[in-house]
Design a protein around this motif. Structure first.
Motif, PDB file in Angstrom:
ATOM      1  N   ALA A   1      44.962  45.490  38.227  1.00  0.00           N
ATOM      2  CA  ALA A   1      44.178  45.025  38.433  1.00  0.00           C
ATOM      3  C   ALA A   1      43.686  44.802  39.773  1.00  0.00           C
ATOM      4  CB  ALA A   1      43.683  43.569  37.701  1.00  0.00           C
TER       5      ALA A   1
ATOM      6  N   CYS B   1      42.519  44.871  29.401  1.00  0.00           N
ATOM      7  CA  CYS B   1      43.182  43.046  30.018  1.00  0.00           C
ATOM      8  C   CYS B   1      42.663  42.176  28.789  1.00  0.00           C
ATOM      9  CB  CYS B   1      42.743  42.701  31.443  1.00  0.00           C
ATOM     10  SG  CYS B   1      43.076  41.527  31.365  1.00  0.00           S
TER      11      CYS B   1
ATOM     12  N   HIS C   1      35.691  38.504  31.999  1.00  0.00           N
ATOM     13  CA  HIS C   1      36.083  39.933  32.203  1.00  0.00           C
ATOM     14  C   HIS C   1      34.872  40.354  30.961  1.00  0.00           C
ATOM     15  CE1 HIS C   1      39.148  37.248  33.680  1.00  0.00           C
ATOM     16  NE2 HIS C   1      39.698  38.194  34.149  1.00  0.00           N
TER      17      HIS C   1
ATOM     18  N   MET D   1      36.578  28.701  33.748  1.00  0.00           N
ATOM     19  CA  MET D   1      37.768  28.713  33.882  1.00  0.00           C
ATOM     20  C   MET D   1      38.255  27.753  35.003  1.00  0.00           C
ATOM     21  SD  MET D   1      38.326  32.854  34.572  1.00  0.00           S
ATOM     22  CE  MET D   1      39.669  33.425  33.209  1.00  0.00           C
TER      23      MET D   1
ATOM     24  N   ARG E   1      47.771  24.787  33.905  1.00  0.00           N
ATOM     25  CA  ARG E   1      47.200  25.305  35.473  1.00  0.00           C
ATOM     26  C   ARG E   1      48.341  24.422  35.930  1.00  0.00           C
ATOM     27  NH1 ARG E   1      45.079  28.936  34.734  1.00  0.00           N
ATOM     28  NH2 ARG E   1      42.017  29.387  34.753  1.00  0.00           N
TER      29      ARG E   1
ATOM     30  N   TYR F   1      42.820  26.238  47.275  1.00  0.00           N
ATOM     31  CA  TYR F   1      42.532  26.896  46.073  1.00  0.00           C
ATOM     32  C   TYR F   1      41.121  26.640  45.873  1.00  0.00           C
ATOM     33  CZ  TYR F   1      42.576  27.814  40.647  1.00  0.00           C
ATOM     34  OH  TYR F   1      41.491  28.067  39.978  1.00  0.00           O
TER      35      TYR F   1
ATOM     36  N   TRP G   1      33.574  39.609  47.596  1.00  0.00           N
ATOM     37  CA  TRP G   1      33.522  39.072  46.374  1.00  0.00           C
ATOM     38  C   TRP G   1      34.898  39.230  45.634  1.00  0.00           C
ATOM     39  CZ3 TRP G   1      32.555  41.125  41.492  1.00  0.00           C
ATOM     40  CH2 TRP G   1      32.728  39.524  40.607  1.00  0.00           C
TER      41      TRP G   1
ATOM     42  N   HIS H   1      43.122  35.978  41.579  1.00  0.00           N
ATOM     43  CA  HIS H   1      44.850  36.869  40.225  1.00  0.00           C
ATOM     44  C   HIS H   1      46.398  36.961  41.012  1.00  0.00           C
ATOM     45  CE1 HIS H   1      40.499  38.484  38.611  1.00  0.00           C
ATOM     46  NE2 HIS H   1      41.464  38.265  37.710  1.00  0.00           N
TER      47      HIS H   1
ATOM     48  N   MET I   1      46.211  32.915  40.153  1.00  0.00           N
ATOM     49  CA  MET I   1      46.851  32.890  38.612  1.00  0.00           C
ATOM     50  C   MET I   1      47.480  33.231  38.115  1.00  0.00           C
ATOM     51  SD  MET I   1      45.033  30.209  38.275  1.00  0.00           S
ATOM     52  CE  MET I   1      45.042  30.740  36.530  1.00  0.00           C
ATOM     53  N   VAL I   2      47.356  34.713  38.220  1.00  0.00           N
ATOM     54  CA  VAL I   2      48.011  35.858  36.758  1.00  0.00           C
ATOM     55  C   VAL I   2      49.685  35.689  37.411  1.00  0.00           C
ATOM     56  CG1 VAL I   2      48.136  37.309  35.702  1.00  0.00           C
ATOM     57  CG2 VAL I   2      46.362  36.845  37.074  1.00  0.00           C
TER      58      VAL I   2
HETATM   59  C1  HEM Z   1      36.352  43.760  36.527  1.00  0.00           C
HETATM   60  C2  HEM Z   1      37.114  42.468  38.317  1.00  0.00           C
HETATM   61  C3  HEM Z   1      37.520  40.442  37.905  1.00  0.00           C
HETATM   62  C4  HEM Z   1      37.116  39.645  38.058  1.00  0.00           C
HETATM   63  C5  HEM Z   1      35.879  39.460  38.471  1.00  0.00           C
HETATM   64  C6  HEM Z   1      37.747  38.463  37.370  1.00  0.00           C
HETATM   65  C7  HEM Z   1      37.895  37.716  37.656  1.00  0.00           C
HETATM   66  C8  HEM Z   1      38.229  36.626  37.367  1.00  0.00           C
HETATM   67  C9  HEM Z   1      38.281  35.083  37.500  1.00  0.00           C
HETATM   68  C10 HEM Z   1      37.163  34.692  38.546  1.00  0.00           C
HETATM   69  C11 HEM Z   1      39.498  34.212  36.868  1.00  0.00           C
HETATM   70  C12 HEM Z   1      40.036  32.951  37.611  1.00  0.00           C
HETATM   71  C13 HEM Z   1      40.694  32.782  38.759  1.00  0.00           C
HETATM   72  C14 HEM Z   1      40.985  31.564  38.232  1.00  0.00           C
HETATM   73  O1  HEM Z   1      40.706  30.683  37.630  1.00  0.00           O
HETATM   74  O2  HEM Z   1      41.447  30.986  39.118  1.00  0.00           O
HETATM   75  C15 HEM Z   1      40.812  35.638  36.382  1.00  0.00           C
HETATM   76  C16 HEM Z   1      41.725  35.089  35.669  1.00  0.00           C
HETATM   77  C17 HEM Z   1      41.927  36.055  35.448  1.00  0.00           C
HETATM   78  N1  HEM Z   1      41.929  37.410  34.808  1.00  0.00           N
HETATM   79 FE1  HEM Z   1      40.710  38.722  36.066  1.00  0.00          FE
HETATM   80  N2  HEM Z   1      38.513  39.245  36.662  1.00  0.00           N
HETATM   81  C18 HEM Z   1      38.697  41.187  36.832  1.00  0.00           C
HETATM   82  C19 HEM Z   1      40.012  41.672  36.509  1.00  0.00           C
HETATM   83  C20 HEM Z   1      41.228  41.537  35.817  1.00  0.00           C
HETATM   84  C21 HEM Z   1      41.617  42.497  35.425  1.00  0.00           C
HETATM   85  C22 HEM Z   1      41.124  44.018  35.298  1.00  0.00           C
HETATM   86  C23 HEM Z   1      42.382  41.850  34.174  1.00  0.00           C
HETATM   87  C24 HEM Z   1      43.659  42.147  33.743  1.00  0.00           C
HETATM   88  C25 HEM Z   1      44.798  43.206  34.039  1.00  0.00           C
HETATM   89  C26 HEM Z   1      42.103  39.861  34.978  1.00  0.00           C
HETATM   90  C27 HEM Z   1      42.620  39.458  34.478  1.00  0.00           C
HETATM   91  C28 HEM Z   1      43.416  38.304  34.716  1.00  0.00           C
HETATM   92  C29 HEM Z   1      43.528  36.739  33.832  1.00  0.00           C
HETATM   93  C30 HEM Z   1      45.073  37.642  32.861  1.00  0.00           C
HETATM   94  C31 HEM Z   1      43.300  36.063  34.232  1.00  0.00           C
HETATM   95  C32 HEM Z   1      43.906  34.753  34.794  1.00  0.00           C
HETATM   96  C33 HEM Z   1      43.174  34.134  33.505  1.00  0.00           C
HETATM   97  C34 HEM Z   1      43.590  32.726  32.732  1.00  0.00           C
HETATM   98  O3  HEM Z   1      45.254  32.260  32.629  1.00  0.00           O
HETATM   99  O4  HEM Z   1      42.906  31.423  32.382  1.00  0.00           O
HETATM  100  N3  HEM Z   1      41.171  40.567  35.763  1.00  0.00           N
HETATM  101  N4  HEM Z   1      39.816  36.571  36.580  1.00  0.00           N
END
Ligand code: HEM
Lengths: 639, 381
Positions: A4, A70, A161, A593, A618, B288, B330, B338, B341-342
């Motif tokens: 990602a 995802c 997402h 989030m 968190r 953060y 952005w 990510h 977070m991840v």
């Molecule tokens: C397309 C663009 C993407 C955007 C704009 C996006 C946006 C976000 C945002 C804003 C967060 C919150 C981070 C935070 O709370 O600090 C997030 C968390 C996350 N994103 Fe994405 N994301 C994208 C793509 C992806 C992809 C491709 C994956 C998987 C491979 C993914 C997996 C995750 C995961 C697992 C979390 C953590 C959720 C949690 O633990 O609450 N994201 N993403």
């Protein structure tokens, strides 16, 4: 997941290309810039329209697929987390928590704690803190209170997402992918020739059924049309419209400083589905949407204004003029045979806001209409001219201004023709005619020698001869020619003096000539004053400059009919609502989030102890703070 | 002895409100109504809703953060006084004493510049001296810089209408004006975290970026006379500007703030100033939080931009350089979030990334206007 992040980065980097290399320019520009070889190379890579290149779409596609996967992978987990109270937690694991505390019965004195009593107290407390909870009685009679709050954050993940996927889907609907496919299948072919719309073959036409497009049309005032053009790479396609648009009027308003203030078009839409035509005014930021097609004010240009000239012959000894009428973007001809010129009327501007104050500090003013045209000779050589209709105020005096330049690169060189006493050009033209008419020279000479003091006949005739000679010299190239003659005839030392006497002489000669021209159409001679001297001086300068004007044809703009054309953009984007829906979800999801904080509390109520454990998805300072607060509040409660 | 659980119940916002808070909100609403009666002929329905929306938003923010409430009132009072001194003549900006030297739009902005510079040195002095008192002086200076800055903008807004009614517009329409906005928003965000985490030690760092902007403002004013009020090109005459631009600058401001905190983090990590700076956890947390704020608002701003573009340029996305760079910024921070977070990544890597993010952001904000042409440079319309 690593995937990602790298997808996000790759997409970012790829997007840069299109911002440093100007996109969708005419291909010639690129060829000039890069040369044939690199041009073709870049063209293959689609660098001139990066954001519609296949490889770029593939990146986007990857991102969306990985996002979807995802979601697919994580959603079940997120939903579970969202629902569950984790009441299955075992005492052992609770004791392993990093944020935990234990409140034992008073000094462990074996006096059993009233479990029921505590339970109600604690649940009240948790409810008060905004937690929802579930109670599970353990085999050994202990009571586990499992509480949670802020678990909606988990939905935020899904919403965020999913929103990305929706946005991309919408973008896809509006993108040109379908067209690309049709091109590959050979069902559509872009037209590269500049031919009348009616002759564009069917393969290069898009029917009204086309679900999404972004096209342009240029409508002159009073004209209507029902097709628009879609620019593609170095060619275009014709987009047919389900209705007809007519331009009634196009308006530009200016601020006092001359900058444009508004661009407005009054358009009329006629359509079989309309009882009477729909009349509307559109302007920048205020489009009209009809039948799902949005009509925008995009730009403007001349719509073929007609311009009327008086053509003077600067070389001839007559003041006869020919009327010439032209139309912007059209051609005309001047003269005949060898010396014939074609006139290309290129631009007409009704307002020209210039700052003529010498220091540039004064207020800019509107100096009225001007027209720009090219004169092209039979060998294809062209000079560009610009002519202002009204006299311009320069240093308190008024002149007719006309500029000439050999190439587009260099500045215009301006010819300044002084106005006569009723602000016409005729005075100068009459003067000019006399100055170039050999037959008139003797008369001028005699008039002048009359009022010289000497009576000596052959002095007089010498004097007259020299005047005639001076006139001849000037008539063959103005001051420069006179200067040449001086250089030949006069030794270095005396040139300065000679020049001055010549200039003086020229001025009196010119005055004489001017008066003769006035007398010719029985007007009184010029008054003997400074003003007249300046007029003569300016007229001489003007005449001298005509020799460098590059053509004997002086086109005086006398009348015009201004016709403007409005540039409209028409777009049909069925994906827009999806994009907006996705956008709203994206914002909601992101805020969920970031600002909904998931926290969980377990309270295991035993007869001799209350075990307290806390967690959050968190792990950060907020959790530590909250844990401490909760801990001592519980302590007080249980004391 | 049995403490009642109710003692521990967190108060809802409404319960915390005192008379003063209600008066404050009342004042804002009254102000909005006054402005509406006086200027509604210049507003469309959206702008009217923004006017009252602003009253609501600033009431809420003022309730949550008393310092801001004081600022809002201060700005209101001083601006009105300044406007009163103008007596409807622009010329008085250079004649009336108080205007000339204090609160004409130009002088107010100048005072903002001066105060920001002073504040930076004071913050650093406080850091070196470990003096909390000096630190408080520094934040006072920062607050007053913000006060003057907003007065400057407010009065400039009024001044633009003095030039000519059709020239008048909100002063967030060109680089000079938005740079002022940038300083103000960044400073406010910082002051907010300063209060929340009591981190006066960070002021010196954050004010470096703010003063960089101040430097630009000064150069732009004195070298380019860019402080002159220009009428709006047709493309900018839209209510969208009033929400798109501020949202954007909350984003830019928050990202810059995060980058400066990141630099502090990296120093502390290397053992420089460590004893003087807040703990790494706090720095990490502030970093953060401000990137989160930035990302949220930048997302909103970009979406608003797309909606505006759909209205002005005939498409919500044209891959125009400014748009594209907004997307790049952005994506950059999405990736940052990510990683954190991840992958649970923490520490120097993210700090460095935040610093690089500042470069990307700066280019999107400044570089694009200077080096790349496009619809945002308002070529034709
Ligand atoms: C397309 C663009 C993407 C955007 C704009 C996006 C946006 C976000 C945002 C804003 C967060 C919150 C981070 C935070 O709370 O600090 C997030 C968390 C996350 N994103 Fe994405 N994301 C994208 C793509 C992806 C992809 C491709 C994956 C998987 C491979 C993914 C997996 C995750 C995961 C697992 C979390 C953590 C959720 C949690 O633990 O609450 N994201 N993403």
């Amino acid at each position: 997941m690593r995937f990602a992040v790298s997808m996000l980065t790759v997409l970012g980097v790829a997007s840069i290309i299109g911002t440093v290399l100007k996109q969708n320019e005419p291909y010639e520009n690129y060829i000039i810039k890069f040369g044939q070889f690199w041009f073709e190379f870049f063209e293959k890579l689609g660098l001139f329209d990066v954001y519609h290149a296949i490889w770029f779409l593939v990146i986007l596609l990857f991102l969306v697929i990985s996002t979807s996967l995802c979601i697919y992978r994580n959603s079940p987990l997120m939903v579970r987390e969202w629902k569950t109270f984790k009441e299955q937690a075992a005492e052992k694991s609770l004791r392993a928590f990093s944020h935990r505390a234990s409140f034992s019965s008073k000094a462990g004195a074996g006096i059993p704690i009233n479990v029921v009593d505590n339970k109600s107290k604690l649940t009240q407390y948790l409810a008060g803190q905004g937690y929802r909870y579930k109670i599970k009685t353990q085999e050994n009679g202990d009571e586990l209170i499992a509480a949670k709050t802020g678990t909606h954050q988990r939905l935020g993940y899904i919403v965020t997402h999913a929103a990305m996927v929706i946005i991309f889907f919408g973008g896809l609907l509006d993108g040109n992918l379908p067209l690309k496919v049709q091109e590959l299948l050979g069902q559509k072919k872009i037209e590269v020739l500049d031919i009348p719309e009616s002759q564009v073959p069917l393969v290069s036409r898009l029917q009204t059924s086309n679900p999404s497009f972004r096209a342009n049309m240029t409508l002159p005032e009073g004209v209507s049309d029902n097709i628009a053009f879609v620019r593609v790479r170095d060619g275009y396609l014709v987009q047919e419209l389900p209705f007809r648009i007519a331009l009634k009027d196009f308006r530009i308003e200016h601020y006092a400083t001359g900058q444009p203030k508004s661009f407005e078009s009054d358009i009329v839409i006629t359509d079989v589905d309309l009882k009477q035509p729909l009349t509307k005014t559109i302007s920048v930021n205020h489009p009209l949407i009809y039948k799902g097609i949005a009509i925008y004010q995009s730009d403007f240009q001349d719509g073929g204004s007609t311009v009327n000239f008086k053509a003077w012959d600067l070389a001839g000894k007559s003041t006869k003029t020919i009327d010439i009428d032209g139309q912007i973007f059209q051609k005309g001809t001047l003269g005949t045979g060898e010396s014939q010129l074609s006139v290309e009327f290129n631009e007409f501007r009704k307002f020209n806001i210039l700052n003529l104050s010498p220091d540039g500090k004064g207020k800019p003013r509107n100096v009225g209409p001007n027209v720009t045209y090219k004169l092209r000779d039979t060998s294809g050589q062209a000079r560009e001219y610009v002519t202002y209709m009204q006299p311009m105020q320069l240093g308190g005096k008024s002149y007719f201004i006309s500029g000439m330049r050999e190439t587009v690169q260099d500045e215009f060189k301006y010819l300044r023709i002084p106005v006569d006493d009723n602000f016409e050009i005729n005075g100068f033209m009459g003067f000019r005619a006399v100055m170039l008419d050999k037959a008139r020279y003797p008369q001028i000479a005699q008039n002048l020698s009359k009022n010289t003091l000497t009576q000596d006949a052959n002095l007089k005739s010498q004097f007259e001869a020299s005047i005639v000679q001076l006139l001849n010299t000037f008539a063959q190239g103005g001051y420069t020619n006179v200067a040449k003659v001086i250089e030949k005839a006069v030794p270095e030392a005396e040139r300065e003096k000679a020049a001055q006497t010549y200039i003086k002489l020229l001025n009196s000669v010119a005055l004489e000539a001017y008066n003769i021209s006035l007398a010719a159409d029985n007007k009184p001679p010029l008054a003997q004053n400074l003003q007249s001297q300046e007029l003569i001086q300016d007229s001489l300068n003007g005449l001298s400059d005509t020799f460098f004007y590059g053509t004997p044809h002086y086109l005086q703009l006398v009348d015009f009919k201004h016709v403007e054309a409005s540039g409209l953009q028409l777009t049909k984007s069925p994906g827009q609502k999806w994009v907006y829906l996705g956008s709203v979800l994206l914002v909601l999801g992101i805020f969920a989030m970031f600002y909904i904080r998931e926290r969980r509390i377990w309270l295991l109520v035993k007869t001799n102890e209350v075990l307290f454990a806390m967690s959050s998805n968190r792990k950060n300072l907020d959790l530590d703070k909250e844990f401490e607060r909760t801990k001592d509040q519980l302590g007080q409660l249980l004391a | 002895m049995n403490t009642d659980v109710l003692n521990f119940q967190p108060k809802t916002l409404w319960q915390t409100l005192k008379v003063a808070d209600w008066l404050y909100a009342l004042l804002l609403v009254a102000g909005a109504i006054f402005a509406f009666n006086k200027y509604s002929q210049h507003m469309d329905i959206y702008e009217v809703s923004f006017l009252f929306g602003a009253a609501a938003v600033f009431s809420y923010l003022g309730w949550r953060w008393k310092g801001l409430a004081k600022l809002v009132i201060g700005v209101g009072v001083i601006s009105l006084f300044s406007i009163y001194l103008y007596q409807g003549e622009q010329a008085r900006a250079t004649q009336a004493f108080l205007l000339k030297f204090l609160i004409s739009s130009q002088s107010a902005v100048m005072w903002m510049n001066v105060l920001f510079i002073l504040a930076m040195f004071t913050y650093w002095f406080a850091l070196i001296k470990r003096s909390d008192f000096v630190g408080s002086v520094a934040s006072a200076l920062t607050w007053s810089a913000v006060l003057f800055g907003f007065v400057g903008l407010m009065v400039r807004w009024y001044e633009s209408y003095l030039i000519a009614p059709d020239v008048g517009h909100i002063p967030i329409s060109n680089l000079y004006e938005v740079f002022i906005l940038f300083c103000l928003i960044t400073a406010l965000l910082y002051l907010h975290y300063e209060k929340q985490f009591n981190t006066k030690q960070l002021g010196g760092f954050v004010l470096i970026i703010i003063n960089a902007a101040v430097g630009f403002i000064l150069w732009y004013k004195f070298d380019r006379q860019a402080d002159a009020i220009q009428p709006l090109v047709p493309a900018l005459q839209s209510y969208w500007m009033k929400i798109h631009v501020p949202a954007n600058f909350v984003g830019y401001g928050a990202f810059s703030l995060a980058a400066m905190v990141a630099s502090a983090y990296l120093l502390a990590k290397k053992g420089i100033l460590t004893s003087r700076l807040p703990s790494l956890e706090v720095l990490d947390d502030v970093m953060y939080k401000s990137i989160a704020v930035g990302f949220a608002f930048f997302t909103i701003a970009t979406i608003l931009g797309a909606m505006w573009a759909a209205e002005a340029w005939g498409g919500y996305w044209s891959w125009d350089p400014k748009e594209t760079w907004a997307l790049i910024v952005w994506l950059n921070y999405a990736a940052w979030l990510h990683l954190r977070m991840v992958k649970g990544l923490r520490g120097p890597v993210l700090a460095w990334w935040a610093l690089v993010g500042l470069i990307v952001t700066t280019f999107a904000f400044l570089g694009v206007n200077m080096f790349l042409s496009g619809l945002h440079s308002y070529g034709e319309l």
